[in-house]
Design a protein around this motif. Structure first.
Motif, PDB file in Angstrom:
ATOM      1  N   PRO A  14     -49.909 173.977  85.018  1.00  0.00           N
ATOM      2  CA  PRO A  14     -49.765 174.443  86.195  1.00  0.00           C
ATOM      3  C   PRO A  14     -51.027 174.254  86.971  1.00  0.00           C
ATOM      4  N   ALA A  15     -51.163 174.177  88.246  1.00  0.00           N
ATOM      5  CA  ALA A  15     -52.505 174.453  88.888  1.00  0.00           C
ATOM      6  C   ALA A  15     -52.951 175.876  88.627  1.00  0.00           C
ATOM      7  N   GLY A  16     -54.474 176.020  88.590  1.00  0.00           N
ATOM      8  CA  GLY A  16     -55.063 177.149  88.111  1.00  0.00           C
ATOM      9  C   GLY A  16     -55.065 177.511  86.709  1.00  0.00           C
ATOM     10  N   HIS A  17     -54.672 176.506  85.883  1.00  0.00           N
ATOM     11  CA  HIS A  17     -54.665 176.728  84.535  1.00  0.00           C
ATOM     12  C   HIS A  17     -56.085 176.380  83.904  1.00  0.00           C
ATOM     13  N   GLY A  18     -56.799 177.420  83.475  1.00  0.00           N
ATOM     14  CA  GLY A  18     -58.177 177.606  82.495  1.00  0.00           C
ATOM     15  C   GLY A  18     -57.932 176.497  81.463  1.00  0.00           C
ATOM     16  N   VAL A  19     -59.217 176.056  81.316  1.00  0.00           N
ATOM     17  CA  VAL A  19     -59.297 175.155  80.186  1.00  0.00           C
ATOM     18  C   VAL A  19     -60.612 175.224  79.316  1.00  0.00           C
ATOM     19  N   SER A  20     -60.320 175.378  78.101  1.00  0.00           N
ATOM     20  CA  SER A  20     -61.222 175.646  77.022  1.00  0.00           C
ATOM     21  C   SER A  20     -62.042 176.854  77.185  1.00  0.00           C
ATOM     22  N   TYR A  21     -63.235 177.174  76.426  1.00  0.00           N
ATOM     23  CA  TYR A  21     -63.738 178.571  76.479  1.00  0.00           C
ATOM     24  C   TYR A  21     -64.548 178.643  77.779  1.00  0.00           C
ATOM     25  N   GLY A  22     -64.466 179.871  78.094  1.00  0.00           N
ATOM     26  CA  GLY A  22     -65.339 180.403  79.292  1.00  0.00           C
ATOM     27  C   GLY A  22     -64.450 180.022  80.717  1.00  0.00           C
ATOM     28  N   HIS A  23     -63.496 179.143  80.524  1.00  0.00           N
ATOM     29  CA  HIS A  23     -62.841 178.657  81.790  1.00  0.00           C
ATOM     30  C   HIS A  23     -63.571 178.160  82.915  1.00  0.00           C
ATOM     31  N   TYR A  75     -63.523 174.992  83.649  1.00  0.00           N
ATOM     32  CA  TYR A  75     -62.942 174.133  84.368  1.00  0.00           C
ATOM     33  C   TYR A  75     -61.559 174.614  84.364  1.00  0.00           C
ATOM     34  N   VAL A  76     -61.163 174.637  85.803  1.00  0.00           N
ATOM     35  CA  VAL A  76     -59.778 175.274  86.225  1.00  0.00           C
ATOM     36  C   VAL A  76     -59.021 174.128  86.821  1.00  0.00           C
ATOM     37  N   THR A  77     -57.691 173.771  86.544  1.00  0.00           N
ATOM     38  CA  THR A  77     -56.911 172.651  87.063  1.00  0.00           C
ATOM     39  C   THR A  77     -56.750 172.986  88.636  1.00  0.00           C
ATOM     40  N   GLU A  78     -57.005 171.943  89.433  1.00  0.00           N
ATOM     41  CA  GLU A  78     -56.787 172.164  91.011  1.00  0.00           C
ATOM     42  C   GLU A  78     -55.146 172.045  91.299  1.00  0.00           C
ATOM     43  N   ARG A  79     -54.513 171.163  90.413  1.00  0.00           N
ATOM     44  CA  ARG A  79     -52.846 171.007  90.696  1.00  0.00           C
ATOM     45  C   ARG A  79     -52.149 170.843  89.416  1.00  0.00           C
ATOM     46  N   ASP A  80     -50.913 170.710  89.558  1.00  0.00           N
ATOM     47  CA  ASP A  80     -50.137 170.510  88.295  1.00  0.00           C
ATOM     48  C   ASP A  80     -50.630 169.262  87.614  1.00  0.00           C
ATOM     49  N   THR A  81     -50.865 169.213  86.550  1.00  0.00           N
ATOM     50  CA  THR A  81     -51.644 168.089  85.854  1.00  0.00           C
ATOM     51  C   THR A  81     -50.907 168.038  84.472  1.00  0.00           C
ATOM     52  N   THR A  82     -51.655 166.988  83.789  1.00  0.00           N
ATOM     53  CA  THR A  82     -51.555 166.878  82.368  1.00  0.00           C
ATOM     54  C   THR A  82     -52.826 166.726  81.454  1.00  0.00           C
ATOM     55  N   LEU A  83     -52.751 167.619  80.454  1.00  0.00           N
ATOM     56  CA  LEU A  83     -53.981 167.709  79.484  1.00  0.00           C
ATOM     57  C   LEU A  83     -53.861 166.666  78.285  1.00  0.00           C
ATOM     58  N   GLY A  84     -54.899 166.127  77.749  1.00  0.00           N
ATOM     59  CA  GLY A  84     -54.811 165.408  76.589  1.00  0.00           C
ATOM     60  C   GLY A  84     -55.877 166.048  75.672  1.00  0.00           C
ATOM     61  N   LEU A  85     -55.598 166.446  74.450  1.00  0.00           N
ATOM     62  CA  LEU A  85     -56.457 166.953  73.455  1.00  0.00           C
ATOM     63  C   LEU A  85     -57.142 165.782  72.623  1.00  0.00           C
TER      64      LEU A  85
END
Length: 414
Positions: free
Chosen positions: A274-283, A285-295
């Motif tokens: 969802p929007a507002g989801h933190g990504v990786s250590y320290g956050h 990067y935080v998603t601005e909108r609903d999105t898909t993440l690839g690892l």
């Protein structure tokens, strides 16, 4: 060094791989030979051939007309001999010595040994005397780089001692050499100053009775841009692997070179967040909108620069993506912007750029470094897969088997 030879078609899908195009390497060597038609060519394969695999790259370079191989450390040079590259196949030179190094082994292996000072000359003479056979040495002059090499004021002493040892029969001075500081900066005033110093110091040595086989100072950028600096031998390192020595000199394509390494990984996971989801250590990067993440299952333990976090480019699903959030030890994340790819899809970190993928230079800019570092730092747990497009077309069929360094996969996430 490479692991056992395995047909590429029998390999299971890999977490990550560095594909090494030996046909491209041979083409680059031929191009560099054309740039220096009156000089022999040394293929520099130090640091495991700038991360590409020393033995396969050395053999490919020799097949394309190189007659010398160069390494930094004696251990690297001895490994080439141990792999079956004999003195009849190639002269091998190494130059980064420390006291107590493997001088005897190097003399026995008929290596050419770079000598920058009196302590090194004394040690190699001792080894040669103990073995009862002469050592091949090359005296290095510090003409202005300020690293290894003998200073001009100390040059007469080193030359005199080398000449005396040659008269005694313990050494043979096969070369006089130096290294540029700024050959990758066209028009830099140090270039002419170093050339003048090199002429003076080699002229002095020859006047004192030394008769070297080769004089050399040209590295990759000098080979490409300074024909008057080619002398008897050119030492080509990064250009042989299809990487431009400096953006100011031109892109690889503009220089007639083909990048040899392609770094790719298999997408490990794709998920909706969802929007507002933190990504990786320290956050960071935080998603601005609903999105898909690839690892992407590679990280700084594999040589992916951590300081390219938020900027490192990757081609996934036909589009450039950026590393979002911190690059971790074993993995990083890209934001797919709502698009989906299947797990196992290819993610290309860098390659030739011919298919729209990023290049090593793109990663260098993202990490504020040079492309040399990007290719050289790729770690040992990333398998090297050797491909040869010429062989696929039916040429050089005897070499058509690829080599795969299977490495060791990590047992868990740490």
């Amino acid at each position: 060094m490479s692991r056992p030879v395995t047909p590429a078609t029998t390999c299971a899908p890999l977490r990550a791989r560095a594909e090494i195009d030996l046909a491209a390497l041979r083409a680059n060597v031929r191009t560099l030979r054309e740039r220096a038609p009156h000089a022999a060519l040394m293929a520099v394969v130090k640091s495991d051939a700038y991360g590409h695999g020393a033995v396969p790259c050395a053999r490919a370079a020799l097949a394309a007309g190189a007659t010398w191989l160069g390494t930094a450390t004696p251990q690297e040079a001895l490994a080439l001999r141990a792999a079956g590259i004999t003195p009849a196949d190639a002269r091998v030179m190494c130059w980064l010595w420390t006291p107590g190094g493997p001088w005897r082994e190097a003399v026995e292996a008929e290596l050419d040994l770079g000598i920058s000072g009196m302590w090194a000359l004394r040690e190699v003479i001792g080894a040669a005397r103990a073995l009862g056979r002469p050592a091949r040495i090359q005296l290095k002059a510090d003409t202005g780089l300020g690293r290894n090499g003998c200073q001009p004021e100390d040059w007469p002493e080193l030359v005199a001692a080398a000449r005396a040892a040659e008269t005694e029969g313990t050494v043979r001075v096969t070369g006089l050499w130096s290294h540029f500081a700024c050959a990758d900066e066209p028009g830099h005033p140090s270039i002419d100053l170093q050339l003048a110093a090199f002429h003076e110091m080699t002229g002095y040595a020859r006047a004192q009775g030394l008769d070297p086989e080769v004089r050399h100072i040209a590295n990759s950028p000098a080979t490409l841009t300074l024909p008057h600096a080619h002398f008897d031998l050119v030492r080509t390192g990064i250009a042989m692997y299809g990487v431009s020595p400096a953006p100011e000199l031109g892109t690889p394509a503009e220089l007639g070179l083909r990048p040899v390494m392609k770094l790719a990984a298999s997408v490990a996971l794709v998920k909706d967040v969802p929007a507002g989801h933190g990504v990786s250590y320290g956050h960071h990067y935080v998603t601005e909108r609903d999105t898909t993440l690839g690892l992407i299952p590679v990280g700084y333990a594999d040589g992916i620069p951590r300081n390219a976090s938020g900027r490192g480019p990757v081609l996934v699903g036909g589009r450039w993506r950026r590393a979002r959030g911190r690059i971790a030890m074993d993995q990083f994340v890209v934001d797919l912007g709502g698009e989906r790819v299947e797990p196992g899809a290819e993610a290309v970190l860098f390659g030739s750029g011919e298919r729209g993928e990023p290049t090593a230079e793109d990663w260098a800019q993202a990490a504020d470094t040079i492309a040399y570092e990007i290719v050289t730092r790729i770690g040992s747990r990333v398998p090297r897969v050797y491909v040869d497009e010429e062989d696929a077309a039916g040429e050089n069929a005897e070499d058509g088997v690829s080599e795969v360094d299977l490495g060791e996969e990590p047992s868990g996430d740490r």
